[in-house]
Design an enzyme around this catalytic site. Structure first.
Site, PDB file in Angstrom:
ATOM      1  NE  ARG A  39      12.221 -30.248  29.169  1.00  0.00           N
ATOM      2  CZ  ARG A  39      12.785 -29.882  28.015  1.00  0.00           C
ATOM      3  NH1 ARG A  39      12.479 -30.506  26.894  1.00  0.00           N
ATOM      4  NH2 ARG A  39      13.645 -28.881  27.986  1.00  0.00           N
ATOM      5  CE  LYS A  68      10.887 -26.077  30.144  1.00  0.00           C
ATOM      6  NZ  LYS A  68      11.867 -26.349  31.188  1.00  0.00           N
ATOM      7  NE  ARG A 139      15.975 -32.353  29.620  1.00  0.00           N
ATOM      8  CZ  ARG A 139      16.007 -31.858  28.386  1.00  0.00           C
ATOM      9  NH1 ARG A 139      15.738 -32.630  27.368  1.00  0.00           N
ATOM     10  NH2 ARG A 139      16.313 -30.595  28.178  1.00  0.00           N
ATOM     11  CG  HIS A 162      20.117 -26.621  28.149  1.00  0.00           C
ATOM     12  ND1 HIS A 162      20.955 -27.376  28.933  1.00  0.00           N
ATOM     13  CD2 HIS A 162      18.866 -26.921  28.580  1.00  0.00           C
ATOM     14  CE1 HIS A 162      20.244 -28.094  29.780  1.00  0.00           C
ATOM     15  NE2 HIS A 162      18.976 -27.834  29.588  1.00  0.00           N
ATOM     16  CE1 TYR A 171      18.180 -30.225  33.019  1.00  0.00           C
ATOM     17  CE2 TYR A 171      19.680 -31.687  31.871  1.00  0.00           C
ATOM     18  CZ  TYR A 171      18.419 -31.386  32.324  1.00  0.00           C
ATOM     19  OH  TYR A 171      17.387 -32.254  32.080  1.00  0.00           O
TER      20      TYR A 171
END
Length: 188
Positions: A39, A68, A139, A162, A171
């Site tokens: 990210r 994250k 990304r 994920h 995504y």
């Protein structure tokens, strides 16, 4: 926050690289971003020690703890990324491995802000005629092209942290049209 797309067209990627080559920092940010699953918040926190050793030799992998997810993530450095790092280091490294890679002019002790990174990416994207592009596009572009190159969806899920294949496919922007083309191409 606006939904952003991956850059699907490799020619557009090459065009953006050409635009960004005039600024070593911006070029490296783009190349690292589209060649890793990181990210933007993690990319901006990279330091020289994350990409080179004390002899200025490019490392084989970038290793970091994602902000994250708090998970460790290790990504191989490709030949193209290694070349971009080498060029960047030759011109910008000041013998302190603790320095941030992506510093701004106003504060050389801190990385550029997310908004600056967005401006860099979106301005270059606009020049090549792309819309719905932002920092997260980097990304998503990595993930999209990994998928198109045949990377197993389970591996891609793991790279992106994920929880399901459905999330990963959505995504990366695998659309119904692409699903329809795949089914029609098989036509057993």
């Amino acid at each position: 926050m606006e939904f952003v797309e991956p850059i699907r067209d490799r020619k557009k990627i090459e065009s953006m690289k050409k635009i960004l080559q005039g600024n070593d920092r911006d070029y490296l940010l783009f190349v690292l971003g589209i060649n890793t699953a990181y990210r933007i918040s993690d990319l901006l926190e990279l330091k020289y020690k994350d990409v080179i050793d004390e002899k200025k030799k490019v490392l084989s992998h970038v290793k970091l703890k994602e902000s994250k997810t708090d998970k460790n993530n290790k990504v191989a450095i490709t030949k193209g990324v290694a070349k971009a790092i080498t060029n960047f280091v030759e011109k910008n490294y000041k013998a302190n491995l603790e320095d941030y890679l992506f510093i701004g002019k106003k504060n050389p002790n801190k990385p550029i802000r997310r908004e600056t990174a967005w401006r860099i990416i979106s301005t270059a994207a606009e020049e090549v005629g792309l819309k719905n592009i932002g920092t997260h596009t980097l990304r998503k572009t990595f993930a999209y092209h990994q998928y198109k190159a045949g990377t197993d969806i389970a591996i891609l899920m793991d790279m992106l942290n994920h929880s399901s294949e459905t999330i990963t496919l959505k995504y990366i922007g695998i659309t119904q049209d692409e699903k329809d083309r795949a089914v029609r191409a098989l036509d057993l």
